[in-house]
Design a protein around this motif. Structure first.
Motif, short mmCIF file in Angstrom:
data_model
loop_
_atom_site.label_atom_id
_atom_site.label_comp_id
_atom_site.label_asym_id
_atom_site.label_seq_id
_atom_site.Cartn_x
_atom_site.Cartn_y
_atom_site.Cartn_z
N THR A 194 0.83 -1.20 0.00
CA THR A 194 0.00 0.00 0.00
C THR A 194 0.87 1.26 0.00
O THR A 194 0.61 2.20 -0.75
N ILE A 195 1.91 1.24 0.83
CA ILE A 195 2.81 2.40 0.91
C ILE A 195 3.55 2.59 -0.42
O ILE A 195 3.71 3.72 -0.89
N VAL A 196 3.98 1.49 -1.03
CA VAL A 196 4.69 1.56 -2.32
C VAL A 196 3.79 2.19 -3.38
O VAL A 196 4.22 3.06 -4.16
N GLN A 197 2.52 1.79 -3.45
CA GLN A 197 1.59 2.34 -4.43
C GLN A 197 1.34 3.83 -4.18
O GLN A 197 1.20 4.61 -5.12
N GLN A 198 1.29 4.22 -2.93
CA GLN A 198 1.09 5.64 -2.60
C GLN A 198 2.27 6.47 -3.09
O GLN A 198 2.09 7.57 -3.64
N TYR A 199 3.48 5.95 -2.90
CA TYR A 199 4.66 6.67 -3.37
C TYR A 199 4.69 6.74 -4.90
O TYR A 199 5.11 7.75 -5.48
N LEU A 200 4.23 5.66 -5.54
CA LEU A 200 4.19 5.65 -7.00
C LEU A 200 3.23 6.72 -7.51
O LEU A 200 3.50 7.40 -8.50
N SER A 201 2.10 6.90 -6.82
CA SER A 201 1.14 7.95 -7.18
C SER A 201 1.77 9.33 -7.03
O SER A 201 1.59 10.21 -7.88
N LYS A 202 2.52 9.52 -5.94
CA LYS A 202 3.17 10.81 -5.72
C LYS A 202 4.19 11.10 -6.83
O LYS A 202 4.28 12.23 -7.33
N LEU A 203 4.96 10.07 -7.21
CA LEU A 203 5.95 10.24 -8.28
C LEU A 203 5.27 10.57 -9.61
O LEU A 203 5.72 11.45 -10.35
N THR A 204 4.18 9.85 -9.92
CA THR A 204 3.45 10.08 -11.17
C THR A 204 2.89 11.50 -11.21
O THR A 204 2.98 12.19 -12.22
N THR A 205 2.30 11.92 -10.10
CA THR A 205 1.73 13.26 -10.01
C THR A 205 2.81 14.32 -10.20
O THR A 205 2.64 15.29 -10.96
N PHE A 206 3.94 14.14 -9.52
CA PHE A 206 5.02 15.12 -9.58
C PHE A 206 5.57 15.25 -11.00
O PHE A 206 5.75 16.36 -11.50
N THR A 207 5.83 14.11 -11.65
CA THR A 207 6.39 14.15 -13.00
C THR A 207 5.38 14.72 -13.99
O THR A 207 5.75 15.49 -14.88
N GLN A 208 4.11 14.36 -13.84
CA GLN A 208 3.07 14.87 -14.75
C GLN A 208 2.97 16.39 -14.65
O GLN A 208 2.91 17.10 -15.66
N GLU A 209 2.98 16.91 -13.43
CA GLU A 209 2.90 18.35 -13.23
C GLU A 209 4.17 19.05 -13.74
O GLU A 209 4.10 20.14 -14.31
#
Length: 585
Positions: A194-209
């Motif tokens: 769960t924690i790994v997926q949350q970090y992956l979401s943060k990375l995706t959001t950061f790179t997209q922005e």
């Protein structure tokens, strides 16, 4: 696995394919069982010949040849059915992945604007891509290997108990220990997944922005700062993935240890019982060794499958979180409700639910089909909010908003939005050809209709000036075009739709006055039988409107025609005088 219950409807949908897969799995397992039996028989025959119990060498060769052919045939058939098994289960998992992605995307489309203001694009993208991929592993490989393991255990252990029950107990004794260890580890894996997926979401959001705002990053020279922030997120993600990998790494060594213990017990106990005459054939020990090692992969798979299921559970929980979100705006009417275009606001007050800001206060006006209403006011006065409410992007709580003398909530939502051509303040274009961007308003439009709309939006000359003309592919969000060109393409998109209601939200702000005048003249001809609302800061854009309202902090402070308002002291006259002076200068 309570979150994964959501997928049961897909299992029901593809039940016949899955049942076929189960049948093929059983057949493949039965053929796998033949191999150790024939190896054991061959060892027994050779042992009997060496001990002098069988003296006919031709008979021994014949038996070995038959066993080899049966071994080869069983191995080939087992391989074929294993291939068919993979084809069945993996294909079903791809079908489910396709269905789930479509369901999520369609649900995203139904959700209201407030949802997108509260959630980041990168996180939404991650849930429909990475999380769905994790769920697919549960529907496909995890399910396939689970069925294979269960079938293999039932068939092999049943035969082992039938052949030598005491030896079987010793052979499978380490397995309960492995089950308990897997249970303990799976809990930790679920938490860390769960924690790994949350970090992956943060990375995706950061790179997209970062990629979307790359022009701003370069203009401010903040590449190093942005890179440092990315490295910090990536470092956190790396640490969490390593923590997860450490736990997962315990599975294989633990499995090898316990399988090794099983082999030792089979050799020692089996050898002792053969010497004591409690096992009749020496080949039985060889059979059991092969069976125990055949169970190596299924036992290893138990750990792998558990890991996949835990990851899928964590991902499906994140998916369900959004799927359970109800759209704030719902279509309450199923029958068709044709729209003529009369719009009435009656003492309407509106407060944004996400911010608590009251954007409109007791607003009232009436616009009939064929009329043009212009809205003027300072930034934040509530102009754009009026257009959003007409498109029912938000629901009205206080006061009334009627379309054709019917409450907007009592209209079919699809009919309502189909009847509106909306040009937003910030024109959004897709990474597609200019032609297709204009056709977004009417997918089946001919090339002549596209050109006609572009001419009325005063952008045709600009388009044919490009090397590929209307087939020019735009960059992300229309970066290929200037601000004024993007606005005019967006206007062409609304024109080609030929709607009953036209809404223009300050969409001429980046256009020069000469082009603005040309567009307004064209719009005046096009909108003769339509309801048109124009939001603008320019008096030149609104002076020909039938009615003009002036907003200030959500309230109507002035109302009338251009001729009436320029002769009354107030905001409109001051703005007119100021812009007239700027034009003269």
């Amino acid at each position: 696995m309570k979150e994964l219950k959501y997928l049961n409807k897909y299992f029901l949908k593809y039940r016949w394919r899955l049942l076929l897969g189960v049948f093929i799995t059983i057949v493949a397992t039965v053929f796998k069982l033949v191999v150790p039996m024939k190896v054991g028989d061959s060892v027994t025959v050779v042992k009997q010949y060496l001990n002098g119990e069988v003296t006919d060498l031709a008979y021994v060769k014949h038996e070995l040849l038959i066993n080899i052919l049966l071994l080869l045939g069983a191995a080939l058939l087992s391989a074929f059915f294993t291939f068919m098994m993979r084809q069945t289960f993996i294909v079903v998992s791809r079908y489910v992945e396709y269905d789930l992605k479509n369901e999520i995307f369609q649900h995203y489309e139904r959700l209201s604007l407030g949802f997108y203001k509260q959630n980041r694009t990168g996180d939404l993208m991650n849930r429909i891509s990475e999380d769905v991929s994790k769920v697919r592993m549960y529907v496909g490989p995890a399910l396939m290997y689970s069925i294979t393991t269960i079938t293999l255990f039932i068939v092999i252990i049943s035969y082992m108990f039938y052949t030598a029950p005491i030896l079987t107990w010793y052979a499978i004794a380490p397995l309960p220990i492995l089950s308990i260890a897997i249970y303990k580890l799976s809990v930790i894996i679920n938490q860390r997944s769960t924690i790994v997926q949350q970090y992956l979401s943060k990375l995706t959001t950061f790179t997209q922005e970062s990629f979307s705002g790359i022009a701003v990053i370069k203009a401010y020279g903040t590449e190093e700062s942005i890179n440092a922030n990315f490295e910090e997120l990536a470092e956190g993600s790396k640490v969490k993935n390593i923590d997860l990998a450490k736990v997962q790494a315990l599975f294989f060594p633990l499995m090898m240890l316990l399988i090794g213990v099983s082999n030792i017990l089979v050799i020692y106990i089996g050898g002792s019982r053969y010497i004591n005459g409690q096992i009749a054939e020496f080949g039985t020990i060889v059979e059991f060794l092969i069976y125990v090692n055949m169970l190596t992969w299924p036992v290893a798979v138990v750990g792998w499958v558990t890991s996949m299921v835990q990851r899928a559970e964590a991902s499906q929980e994140r998916i369900n979180e959004f799927l359970k979100t109800e759209p704030a705006i719902k279509n309450l009417v199923t029958e068709s409700t044709p729209i003529d275009g009369e719009i009435e606001f009656n003492n309407l007050t509106f407060t944004y639910p996400d911010t608590g800001i009251t954007a409109l206060k007791n607003v009232s006006f009436l616009v009939k089909p064929g009329e043009t209403l212009a809205i003027v006011g300072n930034t934040g006065s509530g102009k754009s909010t009026i257009l959003e409410l007409i498109g029912r992007l938000y629901d009205v709580k206080a006061g009334m908003l009627n379309i054709d003398q019917t409450s907007i909530r009592n209209l079919n939502l699809e009919n309502l939005r189909d009847s509106i051509g909306y040009v937003p303040q910030d024109a959004f274009l897709f990474s597609d050809s200019i032609k297709n961007n204009i056709r977004f308003g009417k997918e089946e439009a001919t090339e002549e209709e596209v050109i006609y709309a572009a001419k009325n939006a005063a952008v045709h000359k600009n388009i044919i000036g490009f090397k590929k003309g209307y087939d020019t592919i735009l960059g992300e969000r229309g970066l290929t075009l200037s601000g004024g060109q993007k606005q005019r393409v967006s206007i062409a998109r609304a024109i080609i739709k030929d709607p009953q209601i036209l809404l223009f939200d300050d969409c001429l702000s980046a256009v020069d006055t000469e082009t603005e005048e040309e567009i307004l003249q064209n719009l005046f001809k096009i909108s003769k039988d339509k309801t048109t609302i124009i939001v603008s800061h320019r008096i030149s854009s609104v002076k020909n409107a039938n009615k003009i309202i002036v907003l200030d902090e959500g309230k109507i402070i002035q109302k009338g025609s251009h001729e009436e308002l320029v002769n009354i002291e107030g905001y409109y006259k001051e703005l007119y005088s100021k812009q007239l002076l700027e034009k003269e200068m």
